[in-house]
Design an enzyme around this catalytic site. Structure first.
Site, short mmCIF file in Angstrom:
data_model
loop_
_atom_site.label_atom_id
_atom_site.label_comp_id
_atom_site.label_asym_id
_atom_site.label_seq_id
_atom_site.Cartn_x
_atom_site.Cartn_y
_atom_site.Cartn_z
N TYR A 173 0.81 -1.22 0.00
CA TYR A 173 0.00 0.00 0.00
C TYR A 173 0.85 1.28 0.00
O TYR A 173 0.32 2.38 -0.02
CB TYR A 173 -0.95 0.01 1.19
CG TYR A 173 -2.04 -1.01 1.04
CD1 TYR A 173 -3.27 -0.65 0.53
CD2 TYR A 173 -1.82 -2.34 1.37
CE1 TYR A 173 -4.27 -1.59 0.36
CE2 TYR A 173 -2.81 -3.28 1.21
CZ TYR A 173 -4.03 -2.91 0.70
OH TYR A 173 -5.01 -3.84 0.52
N LYS A 205 2.52 -15.25 4.33
CA LYS A 205 3.05 -16.25 3.40
C LYS A 205 4.58 -16.17 3.54
O LYS A 205 5.30 -15.82 2.59
CB LYS A 205 2.56 -15.88 1.98
CG LYS A 205 2.75 -16.95 0.97
CD LYS A 205 1.61 -17.95 0.92
CE LYS A 205 1.89 -18.99 -0.16
NZ LYS A 205 1.18 -20.24 0.04
N ASP A 247 -2.67 -19.15 3.10
CA ASP A 247 -3.65 -20.01 2.40
C ASP A 247 -4.30 -20.99 3.36
O ASP A 247 -5.49 -21.29 3.26
CB ASP A 247 -3.00 -20.72 1.21
CG ASP A 247 -1.63 -21.25 1.51
OD1 ASP A 247 -0.77 -20.46 1.93
OD2 ASP A 247 -1.41 -22.46 1.35
N ASP A 303 -6.48 -7.42 4.30
CA ASP A 303 -7.59 -7.03 3.44
C ASP A 303 -8.38 -8.27 3.01
O ASP A 303 -9.60 -8.35 3.15
CB ASP A 303 -7.01 -6.29 2.22
CG ASP A 303 -8.07 -5.66 1.37
OD1 ASP A 303 -9.13 -5.31 1.91
OD2 ASP A 303 -7.86 -5.50 0.15
#
Ligand code: ATP
Length: 420
Positions: A166, A236, A283, A307
């Protein structure tokens, strides 16, 4: 429904004589008077409909909980469409100054007009007081949901708010500056042409130890204060070792700090007053949220993962219309609805006010007025139990073959207020 503690913008920002500002102490904790001045921004689109509904519910809860011993003095600040119309600016300087002075505030959705350029108002607000953690507590209050057992969902998502992709460090495909960045990687860093072909675009994903640790501390304090048991550090890290992997490792370093030692454990069963911190790959977390949502109480993650994760979690309990949120910095806090401006239904009196209203309950908890917050949760639960709600809620019940009547935004707020 006429409240005399709501001071609307009338050519200028009101400063109620009976109210006092919340003060930020040296250690960044709050000193909350019994008559705090709390600013609100209606917001764009459905904002002017959901904001009065929220104010009515929160005012009623405070009155029921504390009679006349505590009272909020609400001051309207302008931003977005209304500000542009009245002052020519979408985010007047005075609004930002007042928000800072007041320390704690609440807002409806703000739109960023497409194609007009300019920074998003939400980003301006976020940066103005360095709200580095976004908190979304996701729980179910009885509304229609897409899963069979939504009561199993009760998780607070802590999304880092000041780092990650961002930061807008982006190099567009084929642009000249992109070729310079590419050349640096190919010629000086030994990166292969295959990894950075001439037609690629590049987005930079920075992640810092300082920003990560302050965010993790905030989440751990919240988890401990609220008697939570399991905190998942999500990322991740196996693929993005330098960023999300580093984030996950820094989080475990925070657990070792003297403030948390013995209270945050990393293996075994947490005892009373302890939380267990675990690592979960993104995940896996997305899958777990659907298959076994009760597995984690708190999710601490980065900006981008936050998000995705908070939207999935919100969807499980019926969508963002039901989920509140808070942007928190060093003491400063801005609570807000999680949905957008919904211009398609604006002005029709059918917008669901729950996201903003529950954000109001979160604000009350934040200033320590927990009894009033509890009344709001009870009122919402009872109203929904009786299948009262705006068309999105009532329509959801009807789809389930149940009878439900549509209420307007304000009638729904009134139904909640009457059921506290
Ligand atoms: P923005 O561009 O500001 O994000 P949006 O209109 O795309 O705004 P979303 O929150 O993504 O906003 O909402 C998508 C749709 O969901 C809306 O167009 C509206 O139909 C519906 N919706 C959103 N919020 C509410 C609400 N509070 N009550 C009822 N319907 C809503």
């Amino acid at each position: 429904m006429k409240w005399d503690n709501i001071f609307k913008w009338e050519g200028k920002v009101a400063l109620p004589k009976e109210g006092q500002f919340i003060k930020l102490k040296e250690d960044k904790s709050l000193e909350v008077p019994d008559n705090p001045i709390i600013p609100y921004i209606e917001g764009d689109g459905i904002g002017p409909e959901i904001a009065p509904a929220m104010l009515h519910v929160v005012n009623t809860a405070v009155e029921r909980a504390y009679a006349s011993s505590k009272r909020i003095f609400w001051v309207e600040l302008l931003a977005g469409d209304k500000a542009e119309e009245k002052t020519g600016e979408r985010m007047p300087k005075q609004t930002l100054e007042f928000l800072r002075e007041a320390v704690v505030s609440i807002k409806g959705p703000l739109g960023t007009p497409v194609g007009k350029g300019g920074k998003s108002l939400n980003a301006i607000l976020r940066q103005s007081m360095d709200f580095y953690s976004a908190i979304r507590p996701v729980y179910w209050l009885g509304q229609p949901s897409p899963i069979p057992n939504p009561g199993r969902v009760n998780v607070a998502v802590f999304r880092e708010n000041s780092d990650d992709v961002y930061m807008s460090i982006e190099y567009m495909p084929k642009a000249e500056d992109t070729q310079r960045v590419r050349r640096f990687f190919l010629e000086e860093m030994g990166v292969s042409e295959d990894a950075l072909p001439p037609d690629c675009g590049i987005t930079v994903k920075p992640m810092s130890e300082f920003k990560t640790k302050r965010h993790v501390r905030k989440a751990l304090r919240w988890a401990l204060e609220n008697g939570k048991k399991t905190v998942a550090i999500v990322g991740k890290g196996n693929i993005m070792k330098a960023t999300e992997g580093a984030f996950m490792n820094w989080a475990f370093e925070v657990a070792e700090e003297s403030e948390f030692k013995g209270r945050v454990i990393t293996k075994g069963e947490p005892l009373e007053g302890q939380v267990l911190m675990v690592k979960v790959i993104t995940d896996q977390m997305l899958m777990q949220l659907v298959l076994k949502p009760e597995a984690y109480d708190v999710i601490v993650t980065q900006n981008l993962n936050g998000d995705y994760i908070s939207d999935l979690a919100s969807a499980l309990v019926g969508g963002p219309g039901f989920v509140p949120s808070g942007n928190i910095g060093d003491g400063y806090a801005l609570f807000e609805s999680t949905h957008g401006t919904a211009y398609d239904i604006a002005g029709k009196g059918i917008a669901n006010p729950l996201s903003l209203t529950l954000s109001g309950a979160m604000l009350l908890e934040y200033i320590g007025w927990k009894e009033a917050a509890q009344l709001i949760y009870a009122g919402v639960k009872r109203a929904i139990e009786e299948r009262l709600g705006t068309p999105d809620i009532a329509g959801g019940f009807r789809k389930m073959g149940l009878h439900a009547k549509d209420l307007s935004t304000m009638d729904f707020a009134q139904a909640i207020a009457e059921r506290m």
